[in-house]
Design an enzyme around this catalytic site. Structure first.
Site, short mmCIF file in Angstrom:
data_model
loop_
_atom_site.label_atom_id
_atom_site.label_comp_id
_atom_site.label_asym_id
_atom_site.label_seq_id
_atom_site.Cartn_x
_atom_site.Cartn_y
_atom_site.Cartn_z
CD GLU A 117 -2.69 1.05 2.64
OE1 GLU A 117 -3.88 1.41 2.60
OE2 GLU A 117 -2.13 0.64 3.69
CD GLU A 209 -6.18 7.16 5.18
OE1 GLU A 209 -6.24 6.34 6.12
OE2 GLU A 209 -5.38 7.06 4.24
#
Length: 225
Positions: A117, A209
């Site tokens: 990620e 985010e």
């Protein structure tokens, strides 16, 4: 983001605005959160994930534009971009990013083989994620210094279920809300630092985010070469 488990909701994706049905009042009152989903919308790939802890709304708008508003509590991440990603892509982004607390605006994606990620953070709220990572030095890309780092998630959610995987970080120290990211500069820097950047790309998006924070973002993305 702690990870993403894909949920196929093609019918919702086609509408652009993802939300609970109007008749589901109980669930709306409980969470007021857009259901997790990913897919194609108006020529761009999008991904939206929330752990359900925040009141959050994700909306796909025309072309490469999306909008997110979120309240306190929980973890969420969403955005638009491409699938598959590339090591070297020129990504232009612009818009409004107004976080209150811990939040990132980043080029964000995953690879498999190895499962990784990664974040190229262009702006952040109250917490610089490179401060909690193994320090891999710095690199100059796109007119600014970025701090490089690596973290490891153990038994955490991912695109392939619960897994242990590395996270790669490149965090811009001169924050911005618009500009062009040459992703190749960052992947090359990670490679020089000894990280494996030869995985098979999954999606690559410009994501917003939030982590136990609140805020609003309306971002437009484009591949400019």
């Amino acid at each position: 983001m702690v990870g993403f488990t894909p949920v196929a909701l093609a019918a919702l994706a086609a509408t652009g605005a993802l939300a609970f049905p109007a008749g589901n009042a109980t669930e709306l009152e409980k969470r007021q959160t857009t259901p997790n989903s990913e897919g194609w919308h108006d020529g761009y790939y999008y991904s939206w994930w929330s752990d359900g802890g925040a009141q959050a709304t994700y909306t796909n708008l025309e072309g490469g534009t999306y909008e997110i508003s979120w309240g306190d509590g929980g973890n969420l991440v969403g955005g638009k971009g491409w699938n598959p990603g590339l090591n070297a892509r020129a990504i232009h982004f612009e818009g409004v990013y107004q976080p209150n607390g811990n939040s990132y605006l980043a080029v964000y994606g995953w690879t498999r083989n190895p499962l990784v990620e990664y974040y190229i953070v262009e702006n952040f709220g109250t917490y610089d994620p490179s401060s909690g990572a193994t320090d891999l030095g710095t690199v100059e890309c796109d007119g600014s210094i970025y701090r490089l780092g690596k973290t490891t998630r153990v038994n955490a959610p991912s695109i392939d279920g619960t897994q242990t995987f590395d996270q790669y970080w490149s965090v811009r120290q001169d924050k911005r809300t618009s500009g062009t990211v040459q992703t190749g500069c960052h992947f090359d820097a990670w490679a020089r630092a000894g990280l494996n950047v030869n995985g098979d790309h999954y999606y690559q998006i410009v994501a917003t985010e939030g982590y136990f924070s609140s805020g609003y973002a309306r971002i437009t993305v484009a591949d400019v070469g």
